[in-house]
Enzyme design. Structure first.
Site, short mmCIF file in Angstrom:
data_model
loop_
_atom_site.label_atom_id
_atom_site.label_comp_id
_atom_site.label_asym_id
_atom_site.label_seq_id
_atom_site.Cartn_x
_atom_site.Cartn_y
_atom_site.Cartn_z
N GLN A 189 42.50 -38.22 12.94
CA GLN A 189 41.30 -37.25 13.05
C GLN A 189 40.78 -37.46 14.34
O GLN A 189 40.35 -38.59 14.81
CB GLN A 189 40.62 -37.69 11.79
CG GLN A 189 39.24 -36.88 11.64
CD GLN A 189 39.82 -35.28 11.12
OE1 GLN A 189 40.67 -35.24 10.75
NE2 GLN A 189 38.86 -34.46 11.60
N LYS A 196 41.43 -33.31 3.41
CA LYS A 196 43.15 -33.25 3.75
C LYS A 196 43.89 -33.87 2.57
O LYS A 196 45.13 -33.43 2.33
CB LYS A 196 43.38 -33.81 5.00
CG LYS A 196 42.80 -32.87 6.24
CD LYS A 196 42.83 -33.48 7.53
CE LYS A 196 42.12 -32.45 8.58
NZ LYS A 196 42.03 -32.77 10.08
N ASP A 207 49.26 -31.51 13.62
CA ASP A 207 47.95 -30.80 14.09
C ASP A 207 48.33 -29.75 15.52
O ASP A 207 47.51 -29.19 15.76
CB ASP A 207 47.27 -31.93 14.80
CG ASP A 207 46.09 -32.42 13.82
OD1 ASP A 207 45.63 -31.66 12.96
OD2 ASP A 207 45.55 -33.52 14.12
#
Ligand code: GUN
Length: 279
Positions: free
Chosen positions: A93, A49, A116
């Site tokens: 995460q 990422k 997200d």
């Protein structure tokens, strides 16, 4: 003869488009990436990422917190990042260690920085067809279908898996594109028969090579969300690719199918977040 859907190539095209857009419009974005503990798979994802941010030309700040970080400490960090004007996107995460309530973490990230697409406000917007952040893996699958010229309208779509991250948003996106959608899961009876009716089958089961040709209608589009490391060290998906491929019209490989799209769509969300802020 089936066509392979090349997620690596499509994801690179998307990232190159974003890179151009950022340069052209002078977009300023910084993604905050939080990792708690050092799960090796999570470390790989987080590293990828950050690399993607660098590639397209946005900033990233990384917060690597110890396994013993308390829920209060993590919530406090999120509060500070929510209030930080330089930060345009935040992600934690997953999974987080067991002593931390994942829901509380997801709910604490400001919906306007939730790249997200996990916050209930963004999930709700998706559900009723309003603009917002969409979970990256299902958004990436929609982009794969679109860029491969696959029409969804009126098609029978079967999604195997009902997770908040993949299965549920996938079903909502296919429905919004006028597909006729069935969601299957571990308690579904007659799974094979249901899958065999699918024009578009999305497998997010979490079991290596479970989907064999017995599940496939001749000429179906097969999208494989799974990724597993086999004993021989090679990667495979939820779909038994070699058994299934000749029965499909389009199929995604593992690796190089859905996987790279997740990060490309995260970058799309990061740019969207920065644009919304600049408005
Ligand atoms: N863990 C597995 N998939 C994801 C994802 O898309 N986002 C985050 N934050 N964690 C994950």
């Amino acid at each position: 003869m089936y066509k392979l859907i090349d997620g690596k190539q499509i994801s690179t095209a998307i990232k190159d488009e974003l890179k151009e857009e950022i340069k052209r419009d002078g977009i300023k974005a910084t993604l905050a990436v939080i990792q708690v503990g050092n799960d090796p798979a999570s470390s790989v994802y987080v590293g990828n990422k950050k690399k993607a941010c660098e590639y397209i030309g946005i900033g990233s700040r990384s917060y690597e917190l110890g396994e013993d970080t308390t829920e209060a400490e993590l919530l406090d960090l999120i509060d500070r990042l929510n209030a930080d004007d330089e930060i345009t996107g935040i992600l934690t995460q997953l999974p987080v260690p067991k002593h931390i309530d994942e829901k509380k973490i997801i709910n604490r990230i400001s919906p306007s920085k939730d790249v997200d697409g996990f916050h209930p406000e963004n999930v709700g917007n998706l559900c009723i067809g309003q603009s917002g952040f969409v979970s990256c893996t299902p958004a990436g699958i929609m982009e794969l279908l679109k860029r491969s010229g696959i029409d969804i309208e009126g098609k029978r779509c079967v999604v195997i898996g009902r997770s908040n991250i993949v299965g549920k948003p996938m079903a909502l996106l296919l429905l919004a594109a006028n597909g006729t959608v069935t969601v299957c899961h571990s308690r579904t009876k007659d799974l094979k028969q249901i899958c065999k009716e699918a024009d578009i089958l999305v497998a997010a089961v979490g079991r290596p090579k479970m989907i064999t040709s017995e599940y496939i209608k001749e000429g179906a589009v097969v999208i494989d969300v799974g990724i597993h490391r086999m004993d021989n060290g090679k990667l495979c998906g939820d779909v038994d690719f070699d058994d299934v491929k000749d029965h499909t019209s389009y199929i995604t490989p593992v690796p190089g199918g859905v996987g790279p799209m997740t990060i490309a769509m995260l970058m799309v969300n990061c740019v969207f977040a920065a644009r919304q802020k600049q408005k």
